[in-house]
Design a protein around this motif. Structure first.
Motif, mmCIF file in Angstrom:
data_model
loop_
_atom_site.group_PDB
_atom_site.id
_atom_site.type_symbol
_atom_site.label_atom_id
_atom_site.label_comp_id
_atom_site.label_asym_id
_atom_site.label_seq_id
_atom_site.Cartn_x
_atom_site.Cartn_y
_atom_site.Cartn_z
ATOM 1 N N ALA A 3 0.833 -1.203 0.000
ATOM 2 C CA ALA A 3 0.000 0.000 0.000
ATOM 3 C C ALA A 3 0.868 1.254 0.000
ATOM 4 C CB ALA A 3 -0.934 -0.002 1.201
ATOM 5 N N PHE A 4 1.926 1.264 0.817
ATOM 6 C CA PHE A 4 2.795 2.438 0.848
ATOM 7 C C PHE A 4 3.491 2.643 -0.487
ATOM 8 C CE2 PHE A 4 6.817 4.634 1.478
ATOM 9 C CZ PHE A 4 6.346 5.816 2.028
ATOM 10 N N ALA A 5 3.913 1.564 -1.134
ATOM 11 C CA ALA A 5 4.596 1.672 -2.425
ATOM 12 C C ALA A 5 3.690 2.338 -3.461
ATOM 13 C CB ALA A 5 5.050 0.301 -2.913
ATOM 14 N N ARG A 6 2.426 1.954 -3.465
ATOM 15 C CA ARG A 6 1.474 2.532 -4.417
ATOM 16 C C ARG A 6 1.225 4.006 -4.097
ATOM 17 N NH1 ARG A 6 -3.768 -0.220 -3.876
ATOM 18 N NH2 ARG A 6 -2.384 -1.983 -4.019
ATOM 19 N N ILE A 7 0.993 4.312 -2.823
ATOM 20 C CA ILE A 7 0.753 5.694 -2.402
ATOM 21 C C ILE A 7 1.985 6.550 -2.648
ATOM 22 C CG2 ILE A 7 0.345 7.141 -0.367
ATOM 23 C CD1 ILE A 7 -1.437 4.821 0.678
ATOM 24 N N ASP A 8 3.149 5.985 -2.403
ATOM 25 C CA ASP A 8 4.415 6.694 -2.589
ATOM 26 C C ASP A 8 4.577 7.152 -4.036
ATOM 27 O OD1 ASP A 8 6.946 7.723 -2.050
ATOM 28 O OD2 ASP A 8 7.931 5.782 -2.246
ATOM 29 N N VAL A 9 4.307 6.268 -4.989
ATOM 30 C CA VAL A 9 4.433 6.616 -6.410
ATOM 31 C C VAL A 9 3.436 7.711 -6.782
ATOM 32 C CG1 VAL A 9 4.123 5.741 -8.766
ATOM 33 C CG2 VAL A 9 5.385 4.394 -7.100
ATOM 34 N N ILE A 10 2.228 7.603 -6.282
ATOM 35 C CA ILE A 10 1.205 8.615 -6.590
ATOM 36 C C ILE A 10 1.607 9.976 -6.017
ATOM 37 C CG2 ILE A 10 -1.186 9.312 -6.119
ATOM 38 C CD1 ILE A 10 -1.878 6.271 -6.229
ATOM 39 N N ILE A 11 2.026 10.002 -4.770
ATOM 40 C CA ILE A 11 2.402 11.271 -4.142
ATOM 41 C C ILE A 11 3.620 11.880 -4.837
ATOM 42 C CG2 ILE A 11 3.354 12.295 -2.030
ATOM 43 C CD1 ILE A 11 1.434 10.498 -0.460
ATOM 44 N N GLN A 12 4.621 11.065 -5.138
ATOM 45 C CA GLN A 12 5.803 11.593 -5.830
ATOM 46 C C GLN A 12 5.437 12.175 -7.191
ATOM 47 O OE1 GLN A 12 9.596 9.487 -5.895
ATOM 48 N NE2 GLN A 12 8.670 8.009 -4.478
ATOM 49 N N LYS A 64 18.737 -3.425 -6.319
ATOM 50 C CA LYS A 64 19.865 -2.763 -6.982
ATOM 51 C C LYS A 64 19.570 -1.301 -7.317
ATOM 52 C CE LYS A 64 21.953 -6.862 -8.933
ATOM 53 N NZ LYS A 64 22.347 -7.581 -10.145
ATOM 54 N N LEU A 65 18.356 -1.008 -7.765
ATOM 55 C CA LEU A 65 18.030 0.378 -8.110
ATOM 56 C C LEU A 65 18.084 1.282 -6.883
ATOM 57 C CD1 LEU A 65 15.068 -0.021 -10.640
ATOM 58 C CD2 LEU A 65 17.386 0.753 -11.123
ATOM 59 N N TYR A 109 11.215 6.377 -10.596
ATOM 60 C CA TYR A 109 11.255 5.159 -11.406
ATOM 61 C C TYR A 109 11.512 3.930 -10.532
ATOM 62 C CZ TYR A 109 12.880 1.617 -14.658
ATOM 63 O OH TYR A 109 13.046 0.435 -15.340
ATOM 64 N N THR A 110 12.423 4.041 -9.589
ATOM 65 C CA THR A 110 12.726 2.936 -8.674
ATOM 66 C C THR A 110 11.472 2.527 -7.905
ATOM 67 O OG1 THR A 110 15.013 3.669 -8.423
ATOM 68 C CG2 THR A 110 14.147 2.237 -6.693
ATOM 69 N N CYS A 111 10.779 3.496 -7.360
ATOM 70 C CA CYS A 111 9.558 3.199 -6.592
ATOM 71 C C CYS A 111 8.458 2.639 -7.494
ATOM 72 C CB CYS A 111 9.074 4.460 -5.880
ATOM 73 S SG CYS A 111 10.188 4.997 -4.577
ATOM 74 N N TYR A 112 8.381 3.146 -8.725
ATOM 75 C CA TYR A 112 7.389 2.647 -9.669
ATOM 76 C C TYR A 112 7.649 1.177 -9.993
ATOM 77 C CZ TYR A 112 4.894 1.952 -14.050
ATOM 78 O OH TYR A 112 4.089 1.446 -15.037
ATOM 79 N N ARG A 113 8.912 0.814 -10.238
ATOM 80 C CA ARG A 113 9.250 -0.576 -10.528
ATOM 81 C C ARG A 113 8.913 -1.488 -9.344
ATOM 82 N NH1 ARG A 113 9.541 -3.535 -13.799
ATOM 83 N NH2 ARG A 113 11.511 -4.549 -13.422
#
Length: 151
Positions: A3-12, A64-65, A109-113
């Motif tokens: 959930a945080f990964a998805r929210i993180d990409v949206i907020i960024q 790695k990213l 990009y890293t968070c999106y991947r």
């Protein structure tokens, strides 16, 4: 972390696009110099918060990213600290005007991947394609071509 990964990409994404809108709307105006750099600090603060949350949430394990991003960030900080004692700080800060947006996009990009892997149900995969044995923590890595698994 999914959930945080998805929210993180949206907020960024919203912060970066909002920063572009602010920068373009102020271009050449009387308030240009007062607010032009504000998005740099807002996006940067969120991304540092995101790095800390990801680091704590993954128990210090990184793909790695993310490692590349953190090593690059460390190099930039070393250059800035080393240049503070001389006039080179002006050149370093000027370089950051152009380099920091690239770093912000690389981190997005890293968070999106990572978010894509979570959404595909491959939370146990590193971005390098290696399979991770225990959920989304890269504690034990296995070569997908190998016959035996290491725990």
């Amino acid at each position: 972390m999914k959930a945080f990964a998805r929210i993180d990409v949206i907020i960024q994404t919203l912060l970066i696009l909002g920063g572009l809108v602010i920068a373009l709307s102020l271009w050449g105006g009387s308030n240009f110099s007062d607010y032009y750099f504000l998005p740099y600090f807002i996006v940067g603060a969120w991304q540092i918060f995101s790095v800390i949350v990801h680091f704590a949430g993954e128990g210090g394990k990184m793909n790695k990213l993310r490692k590349t991003y953190l090593i690059t960030l460390l190099i930039v900080l070393i250059i800035l600290v080393a240049s503070m004692a001389s006039d080179a700080i002006i050149y370093s800060l000027f370089g950051l005007l152009f380099f920091s947006p690239l770093m912000a996009l690389f981190y997005l990009y890293t968070c999106y991947r990572e978010s894509q892997l979570y959404n595909q149900g491959k939370a146990g995969h590193d971005l390098s394609g290696q399979t991770l044995l225990r959920g989304n923590t890269p504690a034990a890595v296995v070569n997908p071509d190998a016959e035996s698994q290491v725990s």
